[in-house]
Design an enzyme around this catalytic site. Structure first.
Site, PDB file in Angstrom:
ATOM      1  N   LYS A 165      36.455  43.376  26.947  1.00  0.00           N
ATOM      2  CA  LYS A 165      37.073  42.193  28.006  1.00  0.00           C
ATOM      3  C   LYS A 165      36.588  40.996  27.844  1.00  0.00           C
ATOM      4  O   LYS A 165      35.097  40.921  27.681  1.00  0.00           O
ATOM      5  CB  LYS A 165      36.956  43.049  29.064  1.00  0.00           C
TER       6      LYS A 165
HETATM    7  C1  E4P Z   1      41.550  43.866  35.681  1.00  0.00           C
HETATM    8  O1  E4P Z   1      41.140  44.288  34.515  1.00  0.00           O
HETATM    9  C2  E4P Z   1      40.434  43.733  36.874  1.00  0.00           C
HETATM   10  O2  E4P Z   1      39.476  44.594  36.544  1.00  0.00           O
HETATM   11  C3  E4P Z   1      41.020  43.867  38.000  1.00  0.00           C
HETATM   12  O3  E4P Z   1      42.417  44.204  38.114  1.00  0.00           O
HETATM   13  C4  E4P Z   1      40.567  42.737  39.149  1.00  0.00           C
HETATM   14  O4  E4P Z   1      41.230  43.170  40.260  1.00  0.00           O
HETATM   15  P1  E4P Z   1      40.618  42.509  41.668  1.00  0.00           P
HETATM   16  O5  E4P Z   1      41.353  41.056  41.914  1.00  0.00           O
HETATM   17  O6  E4P Z   1      41.200  43.412  42.699  1.00  0.00           O
HETATM   18  O7  E4P Z   1      39.191  42.450  41.655  1.00  0.00           O
END
Ligand code: E4P
Length: 214
Positions: A83
């Protein structure tokens, strides 16, 4: 639309996977930090439990550091997806990783153009954050629709992961808007199952059966 779990908690990942509905996992540095464990150990264990794509995020902020960090993460298991944030350093990293055959998930997407750039750089997945957009009174679902339309018009193969899901309606909206995947926190996953009429119905069937047979 496929379902991923958005979690770095081993127990949650195990429980969710046992339901037979989970095709992959996403983690991020905040989720890993909550677990107070070493990132590589957590990611390796998750990748052992779930055979689908498991996203592990880089924390370096330059191309020179991001690339070797990404390669290290990719070595942890065959199903690791690296990522990478959407910025100049991130795009260069994604492009280099693509030429090495390493899959990437470009994260922190808040506009359709960011998604287009990520896809063109070679991202396997792009992650628009719908909850964080809704939090600031922008329309996260509309963003998913726009990206899905652009990818479909231009035959782009990158998959859209609807991320930052906060509640069950986000899941329905992401599916209708054309997301390929929604990555969902454990608590929200369980709430997708719940309906008061289901609970009442199960109780009534049980009570009727018991009364007739006692
Ligand atoms: C996605 O890959 C992220 O890990 C995640 O969905 C972020 O979510 P949040 O806005 O609740 O931190």
């Amino acid at each position: 639309m496929k379902l991923f779990i958005d979690s770095a908690n081993i127990a949650e990942v195990k429980d969710a996977y046992a339901l037979g509905i989970i095709a992959g996992v996403t983690t991020n540095p905040s989720l890993i930090a909550k677990e107070k464990q070493e990132i590589k150990a957590v990611v390796k264990e998750i990748a052992r439990i779930v055979p689908g794509p498991v996203s592990a995020e880089v924390i370096s902020d330059t191309y020179e550091l991001m690339l070797p960090e990404a390669r290290e993460l990719a070595k942890l298991a065959d199903n690791i997806v690296v990522k990478v944030p959407i910025n100049v350093q991130g795009l260069k990293t994604v492009s280099a990783l693509r030429s090495e055959g390493i899959k990437t998930n470009v994260t922190l997407i808040f506009s359709a153009n960011q998604a287009l750039l990520a896809a063109r750089a070679g991202a396997s997945f792009v992650s628009p954050f719908i909850g964080r957009l809704d939090d600031i009174s922008e329309d996260g679902t509309q963003l998913i629709k726009d990206i899905a339309d652009i990818f479909s018009i231009h035959d782009i193969e990158s998959e859209i992961i609807a991320a930052s899901i906060r509640h069950p309606l986000h899941v329905t909206h992401a599916a209708l808007a054309g997301a390929h995947i929604a990555t969902i926190p454990y608590k929200v996953l369980l709430s997708l199952l719940a309906h008061p009429l289901t609970d009442a119905g199960i109780k009534r069937f049980y009570d009727d059966w018991k009364n007739a047979n006692s």
